[in-house]
Enzyme design. Structure first.
Site, PDB file in Angstrom:
ATOM      1  N   SER A 165     -22.066  29.544  32.903  1.00  0.00           N
ATOM      2  CA  SER A 165     -20.387  29.410  33.254  1.00  0.00           C
ATOM      3  C   SER A 165     -19.991  29.689  31.994  1.00  0.00           C
ATOM      4  CB  SER A 165     -20.410  28.108  34.062  1.00  0.00           C
ATOM      5  OG  SER A 165     -18.963  28.213  34.548  1.00  0.00           O
ATOM      6  N   ASP A 328     -22.313  33.761  44.404  1.00  0.00           N
ATOM      7  CA  ASP A 328     -21.431  33.292  43.241  1.00  0.00           C
ATOM      8  C   ASP A 328     -20.112  33.907  43.544  1.00  0.00           C
ATOM      9  OD1 ASP A 328     -19.837  32.421  41.490  1.00  0.00           O
ATOM     10  OD2 ASP A 328     -21.363  32.499  39.813  1.00  0.00           O
ATOM     11  N   HIS A 361     -21.795  29.416  42.909  1.00  0.00           N
ATOM     12  CA  HIS A 361     -21.764  29.238  41.257  1.00  0.00           C
ATOM     13  C   HIS A 361     -22.741  28.346  40.923  1.00  0.00           C
ATOM     14  CE1 HIS A 361     -19.975  29.979  37.417  1.00  0.00           C
ATOM     15  NE2 HIS A 361     -19.616  28.786  37.352  1.00  0.00           N
TER      16      HIS A 361
END
Length: 408
Positions: A165, A328, A361
């Protein structure tokens, strides 16, 4: 397509055991930290942890860059606690980032609220908490602090820099701006440029905080109160984007928290209770100002937006592993493909995989065997062995399909 099951609690082996967070001073009046904004900081402390042993040649170091709400405590257990670090399932003896082989460094970001200098720290010039007077920060500033910590530890070059991320964004920026300080970059579920929708989600979260009457223009620390309502709402909103629709359906469906519907406006569905819990527990470990500052850094991140963005790394190539997850939707596979296109366009060695996972995610935090196997294998390939690239679509040993860019 068969989905890969995932768990945060099924790592291999006993882990790194008891660990402690240390502090290092990486900027002082004689060596201030010059920021991208043009401001500078005369005092910067960094909270960090290390796992494993640094080799005599100092060539086995791996740096972990954390995501938005992470911290230095990536693995192991602190004294008096039972919950391991946020990436404990991937870091440790025998795990994908094997501490029997690698010396792992994990630090808290500049602007964070877990030991590193940030808006809740003391401004040495005034003797008061920085608050909103803390200067604007940039992804480059994060990397500069990482490099100063590396110098403090006596490490000139990392075998790899790894991040998921926003941690992947740091790894990307690091590789582009200081390629001489790393051999490999692992970029997981990341983005090189947020979409309008991404920015919108963060904007609503920030507005929830600043419109809370207890925010008090950022002076809430002086008044011994916090905009907890705004911060919890920001976390609830963000958490919706971290899971896929499949994950929400699997975990909660339309189950009622108390068995039978209550037909009111309070918590009734299990998913509501879950989000409420996420918002409440977040209050114990994060600060509103750090949330505002760090989310804004992501909004402006656009490393390929300048001419010559890849010139340095082309001159001193880094090997890349880029991993994304098919469900995601916060940083969809399109974000990873954009990173790959730019790197491949510059002739750089890139391995690209899309992993099947139902967890959206948050998959980058999960113990997904194909994902962890990729990281392990990539780290174990000696520097200089990756030459050439080829694309193909193939099943993994467990039957789960991923699209991958493989080196020959």
């Amino acid at each position: 397509m068969t989905r890969q099951s995932a768990s945060r609690t099924e790592p291999l082996g006993p882990g790194v055991g008891r660990v402690e967070t240390r502090l290092a001073t990486v900027a002082d009046p004689d060596h201030p930290l010059q920021l991208v904004s043009g401001d500078h900081l005369d005092h910067v402390e960094v909270a960090y942890e290390t796992y494993g042993s640094l080799s005599p040649e100092r060539d086995n170091a791996v740096y972990i860059c954390h995501a938005l709400t992470g911290d230095a405590h990536a693995a192991g257990i602190h004294d008096g606690e039972t919950k391991p670090g946020w990436w404990d399932n991937i870091i440790g003896p025998g795990r994908a980032i094997d501490t029997d082989q690698w010396f792992v460094v994990s630090s808290n970001l500049l602007g964070g609220c877990s030991g590193t200098t940030g808006p809740t720290s003391m401004n040495p010039a005034t003797g008061q908490v920085w608050g909103t007077a803390f200067p604007q920060i940039d992804m480059h500033d994060f990397v500069e602090v990482h490099l100063r910590l590396a110098a403090h530890l006596g490490i000139e070059k990392f075998h790899a820099v790894v991040g998921g991320s926003m941690g992947g964004m740091q790894a990307l920026d690091w590789s582009l701006t200081h390629p001489d300080t790393l051999d490999n970059a692992v970029i997981v579920a990341a983005s090189s440029r947020l979409t309008a929708q991404n920015i919108a989600f963060s904007a609503v979260g920030r507005e929830a905080i600043v419109r809370d009457r207890d925010f008090d223009d950022g002076h809430y620390l002086d008044a011994d109160r916090r905009p907890d309502t705004g911060l919890s709402i920001a976390r609830m909103l963000a958490h919706i984007t971290y899971l896929s629709e499949d994950a929400f359906a699997e975990k909660f469906g339309r189950t009622h928290q108390f068995g039978e519907p209550r037909r009111g406006f309070g918590v009734d569905f299990a998913v509501e209770s879950y989000l409420d819990h996420q918002g409440e527990t977040f209050l114990t470990r994060f600060d509103p100002l750090s949330y505002i500052y760090l989310t804004r850094v992501m909004d402006y991140f656009d490393p390929f937006g300048t001419t010559g963005a890849t010139d340095l790394v082309v001159a001193d190539p880094v090997n890349y592993l880029v991993v994304c997850f098919d469900t995601d939707w916060r940083f969809s596979p399109a974000h990873s493909r954009r990173i790959v296109r730019h790197l491949e366009g510059a002739g750089l060695p890139v391995s690209f995989f899309t992993i099947a996972s139902s967890w959206g995610h948050d998959s980058f935090l999960m113990k997904l065997d194909p994902y962890h196997d990729l990281v392990r294998a990539f780290l174990e390939v000696p520097a200089g062995r990756r030459t050439g690239r080829a694309s193909r679509r193939a099943p993994h040993h467990d039957g789960h399909i991923c699209t991958r860019e493989v080196d020959r």
